[in-house]
Write a protein that holds these residues in place. Structure first.
Motif, PDB file in Angstrom:
ATOM      1  N   PHE A  81       0.820  -1.203   0.000  1.00  0.00           N
ATOM      2  CA  PHE A  81       0.000   0.000   0.000  1.00  0.00           C
ATOM      3  C   PHE A  81       0.860   1.260   0.000  1.00  0.00           C
ATOM      4  O   PHE A  81       1.955   1.292   0.544  1.00  0.00           O
ATOM      5  N   GLN A  82       0.302   2.311  -0.609  1.00  0.00           N
ATOM      6  CA  GLN A  82       0.970   3.607  -0.552  1.00  0.00           C
ATOM      7  C   GLN A  82       1.086   4.042   0.913  1.00  0.00           C
ATOM      8  O   GLN A  82       0.138   3.960   1.673  1.00  0.00           O
ATOM      9  N   GLY A  83       2.255   4.452   1.316  1.00  0.00           N
ATOM     10  CA  GLY A  83       2.451   4.851   2.712  1.00  0.00           C
ATOM     11  C   GLY A  83       2.678   3.684   3.655  1.00  0.00           C
ATOM     12  O   GLY A  83       2.850   3.876   4.853  1.00  0.00           O
ATOM     13  N   GLY A  84       2.660   2.458   3.134  1.00  0.00           N
ATOM     14  CA  GLY A  84       2.931   1.285   3.959  1.00  0.00           C
ATOM     15  C   GLY A  84       1.718   0.676   4.613  1.00  0.00           C
ATOM     16  O   GLY A  84       1.500  -0.519   4.563  1.00  0.00           O
ATOM     17  N   ALA A  85       0.901   1.517   5.291  1.00  0.00           N
ATOM     18  CA  ALA A  85      -0.336   1.054   5.944  1.00  0.00           C
ATOM     19  C   ALA A  85      -0.080  -0.048   6.958  1.00  0.00           C
ATOM     20  O   ALA A  85      -0.836  -1.014   7.054  1.00  0.00           O
ATOM     21  N   LEU A  86       0.993   0.094   7.729  1.00  0.00           N
ATOM     22  CA  LEU A  86       1.266  -0.876   8.787  1.00  0.00           C
ATOM     23  C   LEU A  86       0.382  -0.601   9.993  1.00  0.00           C
ATOM     24  O   LEU A  86      -0.055   0.529  10.219  1.00  0.00           O
ATOM     25  N   PHE A  87       0.132  -1.636  10.788  1.00  0.00           N
ATOM     26  CA  PHE A  87      -0.667  -1.501  11.999  1.00  0.00           C
ATOM     27  C   PHE A  87       0.239  -1.049  13.139  1.00  0.00           C
ATOM     28  O   PHE A  87       1.119  -1.807  13.581  1.00  0.00           O
ATOM     29  N   ASP A  88       0.028   0.160  13.613  1.00  0.00           N
ATOM     30  CA  ASP A  88       0.923   0.760  14.603  1.00  0.00           C
ATOM     31  C   ASP A  88       1.029  -0.057  15.889  1.00  0.00           C
ATOM     32  O   ASP A  88       2.075  -0.071  16.542  1.00  0.00           O
ATOM     33  N   SER A  89      -0.058  -0.718  16.298  1.00  0.00           N
ATOM     34  CA  SER A  89      -0.089  -1.403  17.592  1.00  0.00           C
ATOM     35  C   SER A  89       0.461  -2.820  17.550  1.00  0.00           C
ATOM     36  O   SER A  89       0.593  -3.470  18.586  1.00  0.00           O
ATOM     37  N   LEU A  90       0.786  -3.302  16.345  1.00  0.00           N
ATOM     38  CA  LEU A  90       1.296  -4.676  16.213  1.00  0.00           C
ATOM     39  C   LEU A  90       2.791  -4.659  15.967  1.00  0.00           C
ATOM     40  O   LEU A  90       3.303  -3.821  15.226  1.00  0.00           O
ATOM     41  N   PRO A  91       3.539  -5.602  16.565  1.00  0.00           N
ATOM     42  CA  PRO A  91       4.962  -5.695  16.256  1.00  0.00           C
ATOM     43  C   PRO A  91       5.161  -6.048  14.788  1.00  0.00           C
ATOM     44  O   PRO A  91       4.250  -6.545  14.121  1.00  0.00           O
ATOM     45  N   VAL A  92       6.351  -5.799  14.321  1.00  0.00           N
ATOM     46  CA  VAL A  92       6.650  -5.985  12.902  1.00  0.00           C
ATOM     47  C   VAL A  92       6.284  -7.377  12.410  1.00  0.00           C
ATOM     48  O   VAL A  92       5.661  -7.534  11.358  1.00  0.00           O
ATOM     49  N   TRP A  93       6.656  -8.424  13.151  1.00  0.00           N
ATOM     50  CA  TRP A  93       6.403  -9.773  12.643  1.00  0.00           C
ATOM     51  C   TRP A  93       4.917 -10.056  12.487  1.00  0.00           C
ATOM     52  O   TRP A  93       4.509 -10.751  11.546  1.00  0.00           O
ATOM     53  N   ARG A 132       9.993  -5.264  17.106  1.00  0.00           N
ATOM     54  CA  ARG A 132       9.875  -3.816  17.238  1.00  0.00           C
ATOM     55  C   ARG A 132       8.539  -3.343  16.673  1.00  0.00           C
ATOM     56  O   ARG A 132       7.888  -4.048  15.894  1.00  0.00           O
ATOM     57  N   LEU A 133       8.129  -2.150  17.057  1.00  0.00           N
ATOM     58  CA  LEU A 133       6.915  -1.558  16.524  1.00  0.00           C
ATOM     59  C   LEU A 133       7.261  -0.728  15.292  1.00  0.00           C
ATOM     60  O   LEU A 133       8.377  -0.205  15.180  1.00  0.00           O
ATOM     61  N   PRO A 134       6.322  -0.571  14.362  1.00  0.00           N
ATOM     62  CA  PRO A 134       6.607   0.202  13.149  1.00  0.00           C
ATOM     63  C   PRO A 134       7.145   1.609  13.425  1.00  0.00           C
ATOM     64  O   PRO A 134       8.020   2.090  12.697  1.00  0.00           O
ATOM     65  N   ALA A 135       6.656   2.263  14.486  1.00  0.00           N
ATOM     66  CA  ALA A 135       7.089   3.627  14.796  1.00  0.00           C
ATOM     67  C   ALA A 135       8.566   3.703  15.151  1.00  0.00           C
ATOM     68  O   ALA A 135       9.166   4.787  15.109  1.00  0.00           O
ATOM     69  N   GLU A 136       9.156   2.572  15.484  1.00  0.00           N
ATOM     70  CA  GLU A 136      10.576   2.535  15.848  1.00  0.00           C
ATOM     71  C   GLU A 136      11.479   2.370  14.630  1.00  0.00           C
ATOM     72  O   GLU A 136      12.698   2.318  14.768  1.00  0.00           O
ATOM     73  N   LEU A 137      10.900   2.291  13.450  1.00  0.00           N
ATOM     74  CA  LEU A 137      11.661   2.054  12.233  1.00  0.00           C
ATOM     75  C   LEU A 137      11.698   3.304  11.361  1.00  0.00           C
ATOM     76  O   LEU A 137      10.801   4.144  11.408  1.00  0.00           O
ATOM     77  N   ARG A 144      10.134  -1.663   3.641  1.00  0.00           N
ATOM     78  CA  ARG A 144      10.580  -3.046   3.496  1.00  0.00           C
ATOM     79  C   ARG A 144       9.659  -4.008   4.238  1.00  0.00           C
ATOM     80  O   ARG A 144       9.371  -5.106   3.755  1.00  0.00           O
ATOM     81  N   VAL A 145       9.214  -3.614   5.427  1.00  0.00           N
ATOM     82  CA  VAL A 145       8.263  -4.443   6.181  1.00  0.00           C
ATOM     83  C   VAL A 145       6.978  -4.614   5.377  1.00  0.00           C
ATOM     84  O   VAL A 145       6.420  -5.717   5.301  1.00  0.00           O
ATOM     85  N   SER A 146       6.519  -3.535   4.773  1.00  0.00           N
ATOM     86  CA  SER A 146       5.304  -3.605   3.956  1.00  0.00           C
ATOM     87  C   SER A 146       5.492  -4.536   2.768  1.00  0.00           C
ATOM     88  O   SER A 146       4.577  -5.275   2.391  1.00  0.00           O
ATOM     89  N   LEU A 147       6.682  -4.511   2.186  1.00  0.00           N
ATOM     90  CA  LEU A 147       6.971  -5.412   1.069  1.00  0.00           C
ATOM     91  C   LEU A 147       7.006  -6.862   1.555  1.00  0.00           C
ATOM     92  O   LEU A 147       6.468  -7.765   0.896  1.00  0.00           O
ATOM     93  N   ALA A 148       7.606  -7.088   2.725  1.00  0.00           N
ATOM     94  CA  ALA A 148       7.621  -8.442   3.297  1.00  0.00           C
ATOM     95  C   ALA A 148       6.199  -8.943   3.536  1.00  0.00           C
ATOM     96  O   ALA A 148       5.891 -10.116   3.291  1.00  0.00           O
ATOM     97  N   ARG A 149       5.321  -8.057   4.025  1.00  0.00           N
ATOM     98  CA  ARG A 149       3.924  -8.450   4.243  1.00  0.00           C
ATOM     99  C   ARG A 149       3.244  -8.801   2.917  1.00  0.00           C
ATOM    100  O   ARG A 149       2.461  -9.759   2.837  1.00  0.00           O
ATOM    101  N   ALA A 150       3.536  -8.042   1.868  1.00  0.00           N
ATOM    102  CA  ALA A 150       2.902  -8.277   0.568  1.00  0.00           C
ATOM    103  C   ALA A 150       3.242  -9.652   0.005  1.00  0.00           C
ATOM    104  O   ALA A 150       2.445 -10.248  -0.719  1.00  0.00           O
ATOM    105  N   ILE A 151       4.432 -10.176   0.351  1.00  0.00           N
ATOM    106  CA  ILE A 151       4.864 -11.464  -0.216  1.00  0.00           C
ATOM    107  C   ILE A 151       4.766 -12.619   0.776  1.00  0.00           C
ATOM    108  O   ILE A 151       5.101 -13.757   0.435  1.00  0.00           O
ATOM    109  N   ALA A 152       4.277 -12.343   1.990  1.00  0.00           N
ATOM    110  CA  ALA A 152       4.290 -13.357   3.055  1.00  0.00           C
ATOM    111  C   ALA A 152       3.539 -14.625   2.687  1.00  0.00           C
ATOM    112  O   ALA A 152       3.945 -15.728   3.056  1.00  0.00           O
ATOM    113  N   ALA A 153       2.440 -14.490   1.968  1.00  0.00           N
ATOM    114  CA  ALA A 153       1.618 -15.654   1.632  1.00  0.00           C
ATOM    115  C   ALA A 153       1.923 -16.199   0.238  1.00  0.00           C
ATOM    116  O   ALA A 153       1.142 -16.981  -0.309  1.00  0.00           O
TER     117      ALA A 153
END
Length: 248
Positions: A81-93, A132-137, A144-153
């Motif tokens: 997603f544009q901007g990453g759209a990571l969930f702030d309250s969830l750890p990276v994994w 770590r939390l997304p805000a710490e990155l 990169r985390v967003s890209l990892a999520r896109a290919i996880a499945a």
């Protein structure tokens, strides 16, 4: 893999897609370019079934998307997603493994974490990032985390929505190279929408220009610079003067 035939979509009096025809071959990377407000994001949403076209037909792997079971259909896709759209309250994994922790793709928690760490490694991040939390990155690490999520499945089809937005030129180059490598390794079919011409040249096998709700030009990246289309020429060179109207 993906075929759009005379796809139209309006929102009230605003006709966004006015008869889009586009084919994306299996295992290829197509980049859709065009100015802001030309309907690129709406096009992706129509393919995903998040927006219903007013008319026309969209097929994925030869099947009309409206006839496919919803969960089974969406399981074929990954999205950056544009901007990453990571969930702030969830750890990276857990961000990376989000789809693997629920629904039809659900895996045991330990297995999902292992897969997440493997995908993080693939995008150049070390296992210590996982908790770590997304805000710490940094912004580049979040992308990169967003890209990892896109290919996880291990999806068959991946969409990239403005993948280098907000990144400096060096990190943009890193993300572009990762996208190209990963799509090639996975044999995935990719559609990217972007304004960034460096991304276009790094990622694309083919390019399609969307203008005023229609595909103005489509062809291999090797032919883009010599397209002889004045709209394409103005856009790819960022010229203020030309057939594309600019707001002054």
């Amino acid at each position: 893999m993906i075929r759009l035939s005379e796809v139209q979509k309006s929102f009230g009096s605003n006709a966004v897609l006015r008869g889009v025809n586009l084919e994306v071959a299996k295992g290829t990377s197509t980049v859709v370019i065009g100015g802001s407000g030309t309907g690129k994001s709406v096009l992706l949403k129509c393919i995903l079934g998040l927006v219903t076209p007013d008319s026309g037909r969209i097929e994925v792997a030869g099947k009309d998307i409206t006839t496919q079971p919803r969960d089974e259909f969406l399981a074929r896709f990954g999205m950056l997603f544009q901007g990453g759209a990571l969930f702030d309250s969830l750890p990276v994994w857990q961000n990376v493994a989000f789809r693997l922790l629920r629904g039809e793709l659900k895996r045991p928690k330990a297995e999902a974490r292992d897969i997440a760490i493997e995908k993080l490694r693939r995008v150049g991040l070390t296992p210590d990032v996982a908790d770590r939390l997304p805000a710490e990155l940094s912004g580049g690490m979040q992308k990169r985390v967003s890209l990892a999520r896109a290919i996880a499945a291990n999806p068959e089809i991946i969409f990239f929505d403005e993948p280098t937005t907000g990144l400096d030129p060096i990190m943009s180059g890193v993300i572009n190279d990762l996208i190209r490598e990963i799509v090639s390794e996975m044999g995935a079919t990719a559609i990217t929408i972007t304004h960034d011409m460096s991304s276009v040249r790094a990622i694309a096998d083919r390019v399609a220009m969307l203008h005023k709700g229609k595909i103005r030009w489509e062809g291999p990246i090797s032919e883009m610079d010599a397209s002889n289309d004045p709209y394409v020429d103005q856009f790819i060179h960022g010229r203020a003067h030309g057939p594309i109207e600019t707001v002054r």
